[in-house]
Design a protein around this motif. Structure first.
Motif, PDB file in Angstrom:
ATOM      1  N   ILE C  50      44.379  38.893  38.926  1.00 24.62           N
ATOM      2  CA  ILE C  50      44.896  38.595  40.272  1.00 24.62           C
ATOM      3  C   ILE C  50      46.409  38.391  40.210  1.00 24.62           C
ATOM      4  O   ILE C  50      47.157  38.875  41.061  1.00 24.62           O
ATOM      5  CB  ILE C  50      44.174  37.355  40.866  1.00 24.62           C
ATOM      6  CG1 ILE C  50      42.688  37.694  41.087  1.00 24.62           C
ATOM      7  CG2 ILE C  50      44.835  36.899  42.166  1.00 24.62           C
ATOM      8  CD1 ILE C  50      41.830  36.518  41.545  1.00 24.62           C
ATOM      9  N   ARG C  51      46.867  37.686  39.169  1.00 25.28           N
ATOM     10  CA  ARG C  51      48.319  37.531  39.000  1.00 25.28           C
ATOM     11  C   ARG C  51      49.001  38.882  38.904  1.00 25.28           C
ATOM     12  O   ARG C  51      50.032  39.116  39.518  1.00 25.28           O
ATOM     13  CB  ARG C  51      48.620  36.733  37.722  1.00 25.28           C
ATOM     14  CG  ARG C  51      48.540  35.249  37.898  1.00 25.28           C
ATOM     15  CD  ARG C  51      49.086  34.497  36.699  1.00 25.28           C
ATOM     16  NE  ARG C  51      48.548  33.143  36.731  1.00 25.28           N
ATOM     17  CZ  ARG C  51      47.484  32.742  36.043  1.00 25.28           C
ATOM     18  NH1 ARG C  51      46.880  33.558  35.204  1.00 25.28           N
ATOM     19  NH2 ARG C  51      47.038  31.514  36.184  1.00 25.28           N
ATOM     20  N   GLU C  54      48.821  40.996  42.332  1.00 22.85           N
ATOM     21  CA  GLU C  54      49.668  40.413  43.378  1.00 22.85           C
ATOM     22  C   GLU C  54      51.151  40.548  43.030  1.00 22.85           C
ATOM     23  O   GLU C  54      51.990  40.706  43.912  1.00 22.85           O
ATOM     24  CB  GLU C  54      49.296  38.948  43.614  1.00 22.85           C
ATOM     25  CG  GLU C  54      47.950  38.761  44.309  1.00 22.85           C
ATOM     26  CD  GLU C  54      47.979  39.144  45.792  1.00 22.85           C
ATOM     27  OE1 GLU C  54      49.024  38.949  46.424  1.00 22.85           O
ATOM     28  OE2 GLU C  54      46.954  39.654  46.287  1.00 22.85           O
ATOM     29  N   HIS C  55      51.452  40.482  41.743  1.00 22.87           N
ATOM     30  CA  HIS C  55      52.851  40.632  41.323  1.00 22.87           C
ATOM     31  C   HIS C  55      53.323  42.075  41.502  1.00 22.87           C
ATOM     32  O   HIS C  55      54.501  42.323  41.813  1.00 22.87           O
ATOM     33  CB  HIS C  55      53.015  40.214  39.860  1.00 22.87           C
ATOM     34  CG  HIS C  55      54.433  40.289  39.375  1.00 22.87           C
ATOM     35  ND1 HIS C  55      54.965  41.412  38.784  1.00 22.87           N
ATOM     36  CD2 HIS C  55      55.447  39.392  39.445  1.00 22.87           C
ATOM     37  CE1 HIS C  55      56.237  41.192  38.483  1.00 22.87           C
ATOM     38  NE2 HIS C  55      56.559  39.976  38.877  1.00 22.87           N
ATOM     39  N   ASP C  56      52.408  43.008  41.309  1.00 23.32           N
ATOM     40  CA  ASP C  56      52.788  44.418  41.301  1.00 23.32           C
ATOM     41  C   ASP C  56      52.665  45.086  42.674  1.00 23.32           C
ATOM     42  O   ASP C  56      52.897  46.289  42.787  1.00 23.32           O
ATOM     43  CB  ASP C  56      51.940  45.180  40.280  1.00 23.32           C
ATOM     44  CG  ASP C  56      52.282  44.795  38.847  1.00 23.32           C
ATOM     45  OD1 ASP C  56      53.292  44.091  38.636  1.00 23.32           O
ATOM     46  OD2 ASP C  56      51.539  45.201  37.935  1.00 23.32           O
ATOM     47  N   CYS C  57      52.270  44.314  43.673  1.00 22.60           N
ATOM     48  CA  CYS C  57      52.168  44.868  45.030  1.00 22.60           C
ATOM     49  C   CYS C  57      53.186  44.199  45.953  1.00 22.60           C
ATOM     50  O   CYS C  57      53.406  42.992  45.860  1.00 22.60           O
ATOM     51  CB  CYS C  57      50.765  44.647  45.597  1.00 22.60           C
ATOM     52  SG  CYS C  57      49.526  45.716  44.834  1.00 22.60           S
ATOM     53  N   VAL C  58      53.769  44.991  46.823  1.00 20.70           N
ATOM     54  CA  VAL C  58      54.656  44.415  47.839  1.00 20.70           C
ATOM     55  C   VAL C  58      54.080  44.689  49.216  1.00 20.70           C
ATOM     56  O   VAL C  58      53.428  45.713  49.444  1.00 20.70           O
ATOM     57  CB  VAL C  58      56.100  44.984  47.744  1.00 20.70           C
ATOM     58  CG1 VAL C  58      56.747  44.585  46.421  1.00 20.70           C
ATOM     59  CG2 VAL C  58      56.125  46.483  47.926  1.00 20.70           C
TER      60      VAL C  58
END
Lengths: 143, 143, 143, 143
Positions: C50-51, C54-58
């Motif tokens: 999940i980290r 979520e980090h790799d999506c904008v």
């Protein structure tokens, strides 16, 4: 930005950013709010007027399209216009520009409805406010 | 944590973090608030009771000492106790632990005063609430 | 809500509300984020997964239509589905319900793009994640 | 306020307030942050300098004593000074005044430590920054 007659400029603060090092997407709506407050001031509304209109309006729709990020302490400008003006509702449109990188950041809008808070029903916008917006926006409002 | 009788656990969300990739320091106070809400629930207060007490109390002092960070989606526990209970005020103490890294994150407190919102003066805490806190905390409250 | 296969429920906190005594409109997007995190968990993603996602999506687009308010300590449920799944982007739809008043609060969506953060370009979604979403949503995704 | 050499003034926004119709207690720390940013600007730091020092410092302690509330669109001033300057840490003190009601709102402080983010250890403050603060604060720093 000549179609967005009111502008306000500020720095991105630490609390605005998220773990990706950029302004958190939901906080763009706080930036848009600043744009609307600047718009009210430009119309000549007093602090008391602004308190009243903001208290008596509720947001019924909000939208944002994100173009580019902004980082801590970037300089951001929000340009604002009223694009629709109905009986009890109006639509405010915003363009945010990252002045530090000279890049359009986002555009969006909020639709607000003037309500009777106690009765929870929509009520006509104040005549005086409506007249000021129409005079200020002029033909832009009717294009 | 045996001196902090109530615990609540949750995940760090994206909006909690800042540009350093960790929970923004001011948001620890939102985490502490969650600890207090859990405390009220543990005392058996209804949602309506909680709405009333939180509405009728104002924060007069807040403090936090930061030990270690927490990142997005880390599991955080907040452990809570009431440490002082006066006529109209009380002090709630919190310890936050990053369960994902098994590290103490922070400890802090807030002092709240029960007020008559309309008259803006402090008023005695509800007798019933005070009795519940005293019964629940027992000797810890008087150490 | 049978078309929104994942639900999560929580209480409105004081920090969520604004001077009108209701959840601040921009904070609905934080509620929607909770819906998406619950969705990832339901798919069986680990905290680390999940980290990463979520980090790799904008977020490239966000929208909300507001139906009814929620006050402090109201119980809110967010129901979530993935409605579109492209090569590198996907659209997540949310419905928020005020369970305390049994009233639909809002519906909205966010469009996210999977990016190579360093190169700032969109990249295909992880094959494994895409397969999980497709298996989970089934025909709903293709209606 | 003559002991707090730097001041900045702004309006309370809707997102700053909470369900009691006043600035949410945790948001005072965002106001204090604005005070510190204004302080850096007054020292002559560039935006790039400010980004670096804020990124390289972590808050290790935060405190606020609340005196009086502020409502939406009240005018707030934050007055700021550096009160202690150690090898790697410094303490910044803030006084917030509600200019609309001409009432002291709050005073507080944050203690920041200059860190090597990668190694997670404190490191000496930049010599140049320390010299600027000392020259600016003068005898106040040593009282």
């Amino acid at each position: 930005m000549h179609d967005y007659p009111v502008s306000t400029t500020f720095r991105v603060e630490y609390g605005d950013t998220d773990g990706q090092g950029r302004v958190f997407f939901a906080n763009y709506f706080l930036f848009f709010d600043r744009g609307r407050f600047a718009y009210w001031e430009r119309l000549g509304l007093s602090a008391e007027d602004i308190r009243r209109i903001e208290h008596d309006c509720v947001v019924v729709e909000a939208h944002c399209t994100y173009r580019a990020p902004a980082a801590f302490y970037d300089l951001v400008s929000v340009h604002t216009r009223v694009a629709n003006l109905g009986r009890s509702s109006f639509r405010v449109e915003y363009v945010a520009v990252n002045d530090s990188t000279n890049t359009p950041m986002a555009e969006g809008y909020t639709v607000l409805v003037h309500v009777d808070v106690a009765r929870n029903t929509s009520v006509p916008l104040p005549v005086e406010l409506k007249a000021r917006i129409q005079a200020f926006e002029g033909h832009r409002l009717n294009d």
